[in-house]
Design a protein around this motif. Sequence first.
Motif, PDB file in Angstrom:
ATOM      1  N   TYR A  33       8.961  10.452  -1.305  1.00 22.95           N
ATOM      2  CA  TYR A  33       8.018  11.354  -0.343  1.00 22.95           C
ATOM      3  C   TYR A  33       7.834  11.210   1.042  1.00 22.95           C
ATOM      4  O   TYR A  33       7.908   9.651   0.891  1.00 22.95           O
ATOM      5  N   TYR A  35       4.914  12.389   3.984  1.00 22.48           N
ATOM      6  CA  TYR A  35       3.768  12.735   3.849  1.00 22.48           C
ATOM      7  C   TYR A  35       3.465  13.402   5.895  1.00 22.48           C
ATOM      8  O   TYR A  35       3.728  11.853   5.929  1.00 22.48           O
ATOM      9  N   GLN A  37       0.785  13.353   7.974  1.00 24.04           N
ATOM     10  CA  GLN A  37      -1.260  14.119   7.947  1.00 24.04           C
ATOM     11  C   GLN A  37      -1.545  14.340   9.607  1.00 24.04           C
ATOM     12  O   GLN A  37      -1.531  13.267  10.581  1.00 24.04           O
ATOM     13  N   LYS A  41      -6.239  16.018   8.730  1.00 20.85           N
ATOM     14  CA  LYS A  41      -6.137  15.314   7.277  1.00 20.85           C
ATOM     15  C   LYS A  41      -5.390  15.916   6.884  1.00 20.85           C
ATOM     16  O   LYS A  41      -5.374  15.790   5.789  1.00 20.85           O
ATOM     17  N   PHE A  42      -4.745  17.354   6.949  1.00 18.02           N
ATOM     18  CA  PHE A  42      -4.127  18.326   5.909  1.00 18.02           C
ATOM     19  C   PHE A  42      -2.959  16.834   6.065  1.00 18.02           C
ATOM     20  O   PHE A  42      -1.959  16.713   6.443  1.00 18.02           O
ATOM     21  N   LEU A  43      -2.703  16.820   4.501  1.00 19.96           N
ATOM     22  CA  LEU A  43      -0.831  16.470   3.605  1.00 19.96           C
ATOM     23  C   LEU A  43      -0.216  17.128   3.593  1.00 19.96           C
ATOM     24  O   LEU A  43      -0.672  18.264   2.984  1.00 19.96           O
ATOM     25  N   ILE A  45       3.504  18.321   2.955  1.00 24.90           N
ATOM     26  CA  ILE A  45       4.898  17.524   2.534  1.00 24.90           C
ATOM     27  C   ILE A  45       6.189  17.657   3.339  1.00 24.90           C
ATOM     28  O   ILE A  45       6.411  18.687   3.624  1.00 24.90           O
ATOM     29  N   GLU A  58      11.124  20.571   3.114  1.00 26.39           N
ATOM     30  CA  GLU A  58      10.019  21.965   2.738  1.00 26.39           C
ATOM     31  C   GLU A  58      10.463  21.947   4.781  1.00 26.39           C
ATOM     32  O   GLU A  58      11.667  21.694   5.618  1.00 26.39           O
ATOM     33  N   PHE A  90       2.874   9.766   5.929  1.00 27.92           N
ATOM     34  CA  PHE A  90       2.689   8.506   4.767  1.00 27.92           C
ATOM     35  C   PHE A  90       4.434   8.876   4.197  1.00 27.92           C
ATOM     36  O   PHE A  90       4.580  10.042   3.414  1.00 27.92           O
ATOM     37  N   TYR A 100       0.731  10.344  -7.759  1.00 26.28           N
ATOM     38  CA  TYR A 100       1.456   9.397  -6.462  1.00 26.28           C
ATOM     39  C   TYR A 100       0.917   7.772  -6.030  1.00 26.28           C
ATOM     40  O   TYR A 100      -0.083   7.894  -6.403  1.00 26.28           O
ATOM     41  N   PHE A 102       0.893   5.838  -2.871  1.00 27.91           N
ATOM     42  CA  PHE A 102       0.888   6.185  -1.258  1.00 27.91           C
ATOM     43  C   PHE A 102       1.178   4.483  -0.489  1.00 27.91           C
ATOM     44  O   PHE A 102       0.637   3.936  -0.988  1.00 27.91           O
ATOM     45  N   GLY A 103       2.123   5.083  -0.463  1.00 30.13           N
ATOM     46  CA  GLY A 103       1.982   3.407   1.645  1.00 30.13           C
ATOM     47  C   GLY A 103       0.605   3.728   2.448  1.00 30.13           C
ATOM     48  O   GLY A 103      -0.088   4.429   2.656  1.00 30.13           O
ATOM     49  N   SER A 104       0.508   2.432   3.372  1.00 38.37           N
ATOM     50  CA  SER A 104      -0.700   3.094   3.930  1.00 38.37           C
ATOM     51  C   SER A 104      -0.097   3.376   5.532  1.00 38.37           C
ATOM     52  O   SER A 104      -1.842   3.579   6.277  1.00 38.37           O
TER      53      SER A 104
ATOM     54  N   TYR B  36      -7.842  12.098  -5.183  1.00 40.28           N
ATOM     55  CA  TYR B  36      -7.200  11.201  -3.781  1.00 40.28           C
ATOM     56  C   TYR B  36      -8.508  10.532  -2.938  1.00 40.28           C
ATOM     57  O   TYR B  36      -9.153  11.648  -2.606  1.00 40.28           O
ATOM     58  N   GLY B  41      -7.603   4.715   7.626  1.00 39.38           N
ATOM     59  CA  GLY B  41      -6.407   3.283   7.929  1.00 39.38           C
ATOM     60  C   GLY B  41      -5.974   3.692   6.844  1.00 39.38           C
ATOM     61  O   GLY B  41      -5.197   2.379   6.692  1.00 39.38           O
ATOM     62  N   LYS B  42      -6.362   4.203   5.333  1.00 35.52           N
ATOM     63  CA  LYS B  42      -5.585   3.327   4.290  1.00 35.52           C
ATOM     64  C   LYS B  42      -4.661   5.351   4.201  1.00 35.52           C
ATOM     65  O   LYS B  42      -4.905   5.859   4.374  1.00 35.52           O
ATOM     66  N   GLY B  43      -3.919   4.863   3.486  1.00 36.46           N
ATOM     67  CA  GLY B  43      -3.223   5.683   2.879  1.00 36.46           C
ATOM     68  C   GLY B  43      -4.154   6.749   1.620  1.00 36.46           C
ATOM     69  O   GLY B  43      -5.005   5.664   0.603  1.00 36.46           O
ATOM     70  N   PRO B  44      -3.913   7.687   0.911  1.00 34.56           N
ATOM     71  CA  PRO B  44      -4.690   8.174  -0.347  1.00 34.56           C
ATOM     72  C   PRO B  44      -4.378   7.443  -1.233  1.00 34.56           C
ATOM     73  O   PRO B  44      -3.334   7.122  -1.540  1.00 34.56           O
ATOM     74  N   PHE B  89      -8.965  14.647  -1.678  1.00 34.37           N
ATOM     75  CA  PHE B  89      -8.593  15.048  -2.183  1.00 34.37           C
ATOM     76  C   PHE B  89      -8.237  16.135  -3.013  1.00 34.37           C
ATOM     77  O   PHE B  89      -7.595  14.985  -3.795  1.00 34.37           O
ATOM     78  N   ARG B 100       6.012  17.400  -7.292  1.00 28.20           N
ATOM     79  CA  ARG B 100       5.598  18.182  -6.624  1.00 28.20           C
ATOM     80  C   ARG B 100       3.877  18.292  -6.643  1.00 28.20           C
ATOM     81  O   ARG B 100       3.811  19.289  -7.603  1.00 28.20           O
ATOM     82  N   LEU B 101       3.126  17.320  -5.680  1.00 25.86           N
ATOM     83  CA  LEU B 101       2.352  17.420  -5.033  1.00 25.86           C
ATOM     84  C   LEU B 101       1.521  18.929  -4.174  1.00 25.86           C
ATOM     85  O   LEU B 101       2.351  18.698  -3.264  1.00 25.86           O
ATOM     86  N   PHE B 103      -1.629  19.414  -2.257  1.00 25.83           N
ATOM     87  CA  PHE B 103      -2.866  19.284  -1.854  1.00 25.83           C
ATOM     88  C   PHE B 103      -4.119  20.058  -1.199  1.00 25.83           C
ATOM     89  O   PHE B 103      -3.350  21.228  -0.537  1.00 25.83           O
ATOM     90  N   ARG B 105      -7.484  21.227   1.191  1.00 29.72           N
ATOM     91  CA  ARG B 105      -7.990  20.408   3.237  1.00 29.72           C
ATOM     92  C   ARG B 105      -8.041  19.451   3.355  1.00 29.72           C
ATOM     93  O   ARG B 105      -8.663  18.700   4.518  1.00 29.72           O
TER      94      ARG B 105
END
Lengths: 111, 113
Positions: A33, A35, A37, A41-43, A45, A58, A90, A100, A102-104, B36, B41-44, B89, B100-101, B103, B105
Amino acid sequence: DTAVSQTPKYLVTQMGNDKSIKCEQNLGHDTMYWYKQDSKKFLKIMFSYNNKELIINETVPNRFSPKSPDKAHLNLHINSLELGDSAVYFCASSRGTDGYTFGSGTRLTVV
Amino acid sequence: QQQVKQSPQSLIVQKGGISIINCAYENTAFDYFPWYQQFPGKGPALLIAIRPDVSEKKEGRFTISFNKSAKQFSLHIMDSQPGDSATYFCAADPGSTLGRLYFGRGTQLTVWP
Protein backbone atom coordinates in the motif's frame (compact mmCIF):
# COMPACT_ATOMS: atom_id res chain seq x y z
CA ASP A 1 16.66 -6.44 9.04
CA THR A 2 14.15 -3.76 8.10
CA ALA A 3 10.79 -5.33 7.25
CA VAL A 4 9.42 -2.49 5.10
CA SER A 5 12.01 -0.06 3.86
CA GLN A 6 11.34 3.06 1.85
CA THR A 7 13.71 5.56 0.33
CA PRO A 8 14.42 8.37 0.53
CA LYS A 9 13.49 9.36 4.09
CA TYR A 10 13.42 13.05 3.18
CA LEU A 11 12.74 14.64 -0.17
CA VAL A 12 12.80 18.39 -0.79
CA THR A 13 12.04 19.49 -4.32
CA GLN A 14 10.71 22.39 -6.33
CA MET A 15 7.22 22.68 -7.77
CA GLY A 16 6.88 21.10 -11.17
CA ASN A 17 9.58 18.48 -10.65
CA ASP A 18 9.06 14.72 -10.97
CA LYS A 19 10.17 12.44 -8.14
CA SER A 20 9.97 8.80 -7.10
CA ILE A 21 9.77 7.02 -3.77
CA LYS A 22 10.79 3.38 -3.52
CA CYS A 23 9.48 0.69 -1.18
CA GLU A 24 10.60 -2.86 -0.52
CA GLN A 25 9.31 -5.45 1.93
CA ASN A 26 11.04 -8.66 2.98
CA LEU A 27 8.11 -10.15 4.90
CA GLY A 28 6.72 -12.26 2.08
CA HIS A 29 3.47 -10.28 2.21
CA ASP A 30 1.23 -10.34 -0.83
CA THR A 31 -0.35 -6.90 -0.55
CA MET A 32 1.37 -3.51 -0.50
CA TYR A 33 0.00 0.00 0.00
CA TRP A 34 0.78 3.66 -0.25
CA TYR A 35 -0.70 5.98 2.37
CA LYS A 36 -0.48 9.76 2.63
CA GLN A 37 -0.34 11.36 6.08
CA ASP A 38 -1.20 15.04 6.14
CA SER A 39 -0.17 17.69 8.64
CA LYS A 40 -3.10 16.70 10.88
CA LYS A 41 -1.80 13.11 10.90
CA PHE A 42 -4.77 11.74 8.97
CA LEU A 43 -3.80 8.51 7.16
CA LYS A 44 -5.39 8.33 3.72
CA ILE A 45 -4.98 5.32 1.48
CA MET A 46 -3.80 6.05 -2.03
CA PHE A 47 -3.12 2.71 -3.68
CA SER A 48 -2.95 -0.96 -2.94
CA TYR A 49 -1.41 -3.78 -4.94
CA ASN A 50 -1.96 -7.49 -4.47
CA ASN A 51 0.61 -9.72 -6.17
CA LYS A 52 1.56 -6.90 -8.54
CA GLU A 53 -2.07 -6.20 -9.47
CA LEU A 54 -3.65 -2.80 -8.68
CA ILE A 55 -6.54 -3.37 -6.27
CA ILE A 56 -7.30 0.01 -4.71
CA ASN A 57 -6.95 3.33 -6.46
CA GLU A 58 -8.51 6.01 -4.33
CA THR A 59 -9.27 9.49 -5.62
CA VAL A 60 -5.71 10.46 -6.32
CA PRO A 61 -4.56 12.84 -9.08
CA ASN A 62 -3.23 10.96 -12.06
CA ARG A 63 0.09 12.72 -11.48
CA PHE A 64 0.64 9.90 -8.98
CA SER A 65 1.52 6.58 -10.57
CA PRO A 66 2.37 3.45 -8.61
CA LYS A 67 4.44 0.65 -10.08
CA SER A 68 4.93 -2.84 -8.69
CA PRO A 69 7.71 -4.73 -10.52
CA ASP A 70 7.23 -7.72 -8.20
CA LYS A 71 5.26 -8.44 -5.06
CA ALA A 72 8.12 -7.29 -2.81
CA HIS A 73 8.37 -3.81 -4.34
CA LEU A 74 5.95 -0.94 -4.77
CA ASN A 75 7.24 2.38 -6.03
CA LEU A 76 5.45 5.71 -6.28
CA HIS A 77 6.21 8.20 -9.01
CA ILE A 78 4.87 11.74 -8.82
CA ASN A 79 4.83 14.07 -11.80
CA SER A 80 4.60 17.86 -11.79
CA LEU A 81 4.80 18.20 -8.02
CA GLU A 82 2.56 20.78 -6.35
CA LEU A 83 2.76 22.50 -2.98
CA GLY A 84 -0.23 20.47 -1.76
CA ASP A 85 1.67 17.25 -2.31
CA SER A 86 3.81 18.05 0.72
CA ALA A 87 3.13 15.31 3.27
CA VAL A 88 4.57 12.13 4.72
CA TYR A 89 4.10 9.12 2.46
CA PHE A 90 4.03 5.68 4.02
CA CYS A 91 4.45 2.36 2.35
CA ALA A 92 2.92 -0.66 4.08
CA SER A 93 2.42 -4.36 3.47
CA SER A 94 0.13 -7.07 4.77
CA ARG A 95 -0.81 -10.69 4.33
CA GLY A 96 -4.56 -11.04 3.92
CA THR A 97 -6.44 -9.53 6.85
CA ASP A 98 -3.48 -9.50 9.22
CA GLY A 99 -2.29 -6.10 10.41
CA TYR A 100 -0.19 -3.85 8.28
CA THR A 101 3.52 -3.34 8.67
CA PHE A 102 4.46 0.24 7.84
CA GLY A 103 7.70 1.69 6.62
CA SER A 104 9.23 4.66 8.40
CA GLY A 105 7.89 7.17 5.91
CA THR A 106 9.15 9.65 3.33
CA ARG A 107 8.69 13.31 4.21
CA LEU A 108 8.10 15.15 0.96
CA THR A 109 8.43 18.92 0.96
CA VAL A 110 7.58 20.83 -2.19
CA VAL A 111 8.88 24.40 -2.31
CA GLN B 1 -17.30 9.79 4.72
CA GLN B 2 -15.37 8.78 7.79
CA GLN B 3 -15.80 5.03 8.21
CA VAL B 4 -14.24 4.97 11.67
CA LYS B 5 -14.77 7.85 14.11
CA GLN B 6 -12.17 8.30 16.83
CA SER B 7 -12.18 10.46 19.95
CA PRO B 8 -10.73 12.37 21.63
CA GLN B 9 -8.42 14.15 19.21
CA SER B 10 -5.95 14.77 22.03
CA LEU B 11 -5.57 13.40 25.54
CA ILE B 12 -3.38 14.43 28.45
CA VAL B 13 -2.96 11.95 31.28
CA GLN B 14 -0.85 11.95 34.40
CA LYS B 15 1.73 9.21 34.82
CA GLY B 16 0.12 6.16 36.36
CA GLY B 17 -3.34 7.09 35.14
CA ILE B 18 -5.61 5.32 32.68
CA SER B 19 -5.79 6.52 29.08
CA ILE B 20 -8.99 5.73 27.19
CA ILE B 21 -9.48 6.25 23.46
CA ASN B 22 -12.79 5.49 21.80
CA CYS B 23 -13.79 4.49 18.29
CA ALA B 24 -17.11 3.89 16.57
CA TYR B 25 -18.03 2.41 13.21
CA GLU B 26 -21.15 1.83 11.11
CA ASN B 27 -20.21 -0.91 8.67
CA THR B 28 -21.23 -4.26 10.18
CA ALA B 29 -18.98 -6.04 7.68
CA PHE B 30 -15.91 -4.93 9.63
CA ASP B 31 -14.41 -7.95 11.34
CA TYR B 32 -10.90 -6.95 12.39
CA PHE B 33 -10.10 -3.99 14.62
CA PRO B 34 -6.43 -3.11 15.15
CA TRP B 35 -4.85 -0.25 17.04
CA TYR B 36 -1.67 1.39 15.86
CA GLN B 37 0.86 3.45 17.79
CA GLN B 38 2.93 6.10 16.04
CA PHE B 39 5.92 7.93 17.51
CA PRO B 40 7.21 11.14 15.90
CA GLY B 41 9.26 10.44 12.78
CA LYS B 42 8.20 6.79 12.65
CA GLY B 43 5.59 4.78 10.84
CA PRO B 44 2.51 3.46 12.68
CA ALA B 45 3.16 0.12 14.40
CA LEU B 46 0.57 -2.50 15.23
CA LEU B 47 -0.11 -2.41 18.97
CA ILE B 48 -3.01 -4.76 19.60
CA ALA B 49 -5.98 -6.07 17.60
CA ILE B 50 -9.31 -7.76 18.22
CA ARG B 51 -11.90 -9.69 16.23
CA PRO B 52 -15.62 -9.34 17.06
CA ASP B 53 -16.00 -12.83 18.48
CA VAL B 54 -14.52 -11.61 21.80
CA SER B 55 -15.43 -8.61 23.94
CA GLU B 56 -12.01 -7.90 25.39
CA LYS B 57 -8.36 -8.52 24.65
CA LYS B 58 -5.51 -7.68 26.96
CA GLU B 59 -1.79 -7.48 26.25
CA GLY B 60 0.24 -6.17 29.13
CA ARG B 61 -1.00 -2.68 30.02
CA PHE B 62 -3.06 -2.39 26.83
CA THR B 63 -6.65 -3.61 26.62
CA ILE B 64 -9.20 -3.42 23.81
CA SER B 65 -12.85 -3.44 24.84
CA PHE B 66 -15.27 -4.30 22.06
CA ASN B 67 -19.04 -3.74 22.05
CA LYS B 68 -20.47 -5.34 18.92
CA SER B 69 -24.07 -4.24 19.47
CA ALA B 70 -23.04 -0.61 19.96
CA LYS B 71 -20.45 -0.83 17.16
CA GLN B 72 -17.85 0.69 19.42
CA PHE B 73 -14.40 -0.30 20.59
CA SER B 74 -11.90 1.36 22.84
CA LEU B 75 -8.26 1.20 23.87
CA HIS B 76 -7.39 1.36 27.56
CA ILE B 77 -3.81 2.01 28.64
CA MET B 78 -3.36 1.17 32.28
CA ASP B 79 -0.60 2.75 34.39
CA SER B 80 0.19 5.18 31.57
CA GLN B 81 3.87 6.08 31.22
CA PRO B 82 5.64 9.03 29.56
CA GLY B 83 6.98 6.51 27.00
CA ASP B 84 3.38 5.89 25.91
CA SER B 85 3.17 9.46 24.58
CA ALA B 86 2.41 8.97 20.90
CA THR B 87 -0.41 9.17 18.37
CA TYR B 88 -2.84 6.25 18.47
CA PHE B 89 -4.98 5.18 15.55
CA CYS B 90 -7.88 2.79 15.59
CA ALA B 91 -8.77 0.99 12.39
CA ALA B 92 -11.27 -1.46 10.94
CA ASP B 93 -11.09 -4.04 8.17
CA PRO B 94 -14.11 -5.23 6.17
CA GLY B 95 -12.81 -8.75 6.08
CA SER B 96 -11.85 -9.16 2.46
CA THR B 97 -8.70 -11.09 1.76
CA LEU B 98 -7.11 -7.89 0.52
CA GLY B 99 -6.60 -6.33 3.94
CA ARG B 100 -8.12 -2.93 3.32
CA LEU B 101 -8.00 -0.86 6.56
CA TYR B 102 -10.04 2.21 7.38
CA PHE B 103 -8.28 4.43 9.94
CA GLY B 104 -9.64 6.79 12.55
CA ARG B 105 -8.20 10.30 12.62
CA GLY B 106 -5.85 9.60 15.48
CA THR B 107 -5.47 10.63 19.13
CA GLN B 108 -2.41 12.49 20.35
CA LEU B 109 -1.67 11.10 23.83
CA THR B 110 0.62 12.99 26.20
CA VAL B 111 1.54 11.39 29.51
CA TRP B 112 3.21 13.82 31.86
CA PRO B 113 5.30 12.83 34.86
